[in-house]
Design an enzyme around this catalytic site. Sequence first.
Site, PDB file in Angstrom:
ATOM      1  N   GLU A  53       0.824  -1.202   0.000  1.00  0.00           N
ATOM      2  CA  GLU A  53       0.000   0.000   0.000  1.00  0.00           C
ATOM      3  C   GLU A  53       0.866   1.264   0.000  1.00  0.00           C
ATOM      4  O   GLU A  53       0.535   2.245  -0.676  1.00  0.00           O
ATOM      5  CB  GLU A  53      -0.912   0.021   1.238  1.00  0.00           C
ATOM      6  CG  GLU A  53      -1.821  -1.186   1.368  1.00  0.00           C
ATOM      7  CD  GLU A  53      -1.231  -2.325   2.198  1.00  0.00           C
ATOM      8  OE1 GLU A  53      -1.982  -2.886   3.012  1.00  0.00           O
ATOM      9  OE2 GLU A  53      -0.029  -2.632   2.037  1.00  0.00           O
ATOM     10  N   CYS A  87      -0.232   0.178   7.777  1.00  0.00           N
ATOM     11  CA  CYS A  87      -0.699   0.653   6.475  1.00  0.00           C
ATOM     12  C   CYS A  87      -2.094   1.254   6.553  1.00  0.00           C
ATOM     13  O   CYS A  87      -2.437   2.152   5.787  1.00  0.00           O
ATOM     14  CB  CYS A  87      -0.696  -0.489   5.461  1.00  0.00           C
ATOM     15  SG  CYS A  87       0.974  -0.997   5.018  1.00  0.00           S
ATOM     16  N   ALA A 157      12.178 -37.984  -6.403  1.00  0.00           N
ATOM     17  CA  ALA A 157      12.283 -38.486  -7.774  1.00  0.00           C
ATOM     18  C   ALA A 157      12.367 -40.001  -7.701  1.00  0.00           C
ATOM     19  O   ALA A 157      13.087 -40.549  -6.861  1.00  0.00           O
ATOM     20  CB  ALA A 157      13.517 -37.915  -8.460  1.00  0.00           C
ATOM     21  N   TRP A 178      21.593 -39.819  -9.885  1.00  0.00           N
ATOM     22  CA  TRP A 178      20.623 -38.963 -10.547  1.00  0.00           C
ATOM     23  C   TRP A 178      19.593 -39.784 -11.316  1.00  0.00           C
ATOM     24  O   TRP A 178      19.927 -40.677 -12.083  1.00  0.00           O
ATOM     25  CB  TRP A 178      21.309 -37.972 -11.487  1.00  0.00           C
ATOM     26  CG  TRP A 178      22.198 -37.007 -10.767  1.00  0.00           C
ATOM     27  CD1 TRP A 178      23.551 -36.933 -10.825  1.00  0.00           C
ATOM     28  CD2 TRP A 178      21.784 -36.007  -9.835  1.00  0.00           C
ATOM     29  NE1 TRP A 178      24.021 -35.940  -9.996  1.00  0.00           N
ATOM     30  CE2 TRP A 178      22.954 -35.356  -9.371  1.00  0.00           C
ATOM     31  CE3 TRP A 178      20.543 -35.596  -9.348  1.00  0.00           C
ATOM     32  CZ2 TRP A 178      22.921 -34.315  -8.455  1.00  0.00           C
ATOM     33  CZ3 TRP A 178      20.509 -34.558  -8.429  1.00  0.00           C
ATOM     34  CH2 TRP A 178      21.688 -33.931  -7.995  1.00  0.00           C
ATOM     35  N   THR A 204      19.982 -40.274   4.060  1.00  0.00           N
ATOM     36  CA  THR A 204      20.210 -39.485   2.838  1.00  0.00           C
ATOM     37  C   THR A 204      21.543 -38.763   2.911  1.00  0.00           C
ATOM     38  O   THR A 204      22.297 -38.723   1.934  1.00  0.00           O
ATOM     39  CB  THR A 204      19.066 -38.470   2.630  1.00  0.00           C
ATOM     40  OG1 THR A 204      17.845 -39.190   2.437  1.00  0.00           O
ATOM     41  CG2 THR A 204      19.310 -37.576   1.425  1.00  0.00           C
ATOM     42  N   ARG A 215      22.039 -23.954  -6.283  1.00  0.00           N
ATOM     43  CA  ARG A 215      23.193 -23.863  -7.176  1.00  0.00           C
ATOM     44  C   ARG A 215      22.809 -23.598  -8.639  1.00  0.00           C
ATOM     45  O   ARG A 215      23.444 -22.802  -9.301  1.00  0.00           O
ATOM     46  CB  ARG A 215      24.015 -25.165  -7.105  1.00  0.00           C
ATOM     47  CG  ARG A 215      24.563 -25.447  -5.725  1.00  0.00           C
ATOM     48  CD  ARG A 215      25.494 -26.650  -5.703  1.00  0.00           C
ATOM     49  NE  ARG A 215      24.850 -27.884  -6.125  1.00  0.00           N
ATOM     50  CZ  ARG A 215      24.051 -28.624  -5.363  1.00  0.00           C
ATOM     51  NH1 ARG A 215      23.758 -28.223  -4.140  1.00  0.00           N
ATOM     52  NH2 ARG A 215      23.531 -29.754  -5.819  1.00  0.00           N
ATOM     53  N   GLU A 291      12.732 -33.663   1.496  1.00  0.00           N
ATOM     54  CA  GLU A 291      13.378 -34.336   0.368  1.00  0.00           C
ATOM     55  C   GLU A 291      13.727 -35.794   0.657  1.00  0.00           C
ATOM     56  O   GLU A 291      14.304 -36.460  -0.184  1.00  0.00           O
ATOM     57  CB  GLU A 291      14.624 -33.555  -0.072  1.00  0.00           C
ATOM     58  CG  GLU A 291      14.298 -32.369  -0.954  1.00  0.00           C
ATOM     59  CD  GLU A 291      15.357 -32.097  -2.014  1.00  0.00           C
ATOM     60  OE1 GLU A 291      16.376 -32.813  -2.040  1.00  0.00           O
ATOM     61  OE2 GLU A 291      15.166 -31.172  -2.812  1.00  0.00           O
TER      62      GLU A 291
END
Length: 350
Positions: A53, A87, A157, A178, A204, A215, A291
């Site tokens: 605002e 505001c 994945a 990967w 992990t 990255r 993850e």
Amino acid sequence: MNIHEKYIKRCIELAQNGFGTTYPNPMVGSVIVYENQIIGEGWHKKAGEPHAEVNAIKSVKDKSLLKKATIYVSLEPCSHFGKTPPCCDLIIANEIRNVVIGTVDPNEKVSGKGIKKIAESGANVIVGVLEKECNELNKRFFTFHKKKRPYIILKWAESKDGFLAPEKEISQDRKPVWITNLHSRQLVHKWRSEEQAILVGTQTVIDDNPKLNVRDWTGNNPVRVVLDQNNRISKDSFIFDDTVKTIVFTKSEINISAENTTFEVIDFSQNIIPQILEVLYQNQIQSIIIEGGLQTLQTFIDQNIWDEARVFTGKKTTFGKGTKAPILSGKISAKINIESDELIQIRNHD
């Protein structure tokens, strides 16, 4: 679409410019309209900087028009002193008599107080225009204030035949295997820049030695959150490099001289998820990507404590055996092909 919806839609578009940079504040956009013409626009860019605002009012060249104009804002104007003044006071001071608001602020410091103050000043106030869309815009902020926990995104994945990882060889180096292509990986780094934290389990880190930073994109690194019940993770792992704020959950105190790394002792004999979420809430973390690995992801799934899942399938990758992917059911909200990969998104509407 009526005239109010048209301008609130524009507020939402403006607010999205602040995605990933306004934490712990919400994304907010504001538009000022006089005789069906936009004469001012603004959005909140960063915590501590002027709110939407303020920027919108500042952008109006002829301030005398404000008394006859309508200000649109996607979220209720604040009514309290934080890093910036309220505001709603600015709107009142500029004698803006018509105020249209997308949705009420869930923060208990505001939550209707800004609307009340503006209305009591004699202004005409309309609330709830494109309310659902305005709530969706700030789903992280709303989850944090209403459920007292971060917005939780599950991400993994899996191979074409349903594995998170192949069977590990004893001699294998500590590095990721990967499954997805470069474009999918870049998207994941973009997501990391948009969320406040990222969480992984012990195995992990032991297996992959991940950096858990941004990255392949430009943006802020998320806070790294790691589960390490028995302090099994080697201290030469990337997560202990002190380059990014890191929270490690463990069952016993550990001495390590690192400014950016803190250890939180929790009771692993009890349900750990509420304990983790309480610490994250106290640390003002509004969103987190989970993850993995399998055990960590499945724990959140089994307890039905998640808001969204993003699952990649690498159609060119098969493992035959290894670590199976989590089991998750739900209505798919989006399905996207990223070259050879498929990404599905699932929302939990519990």
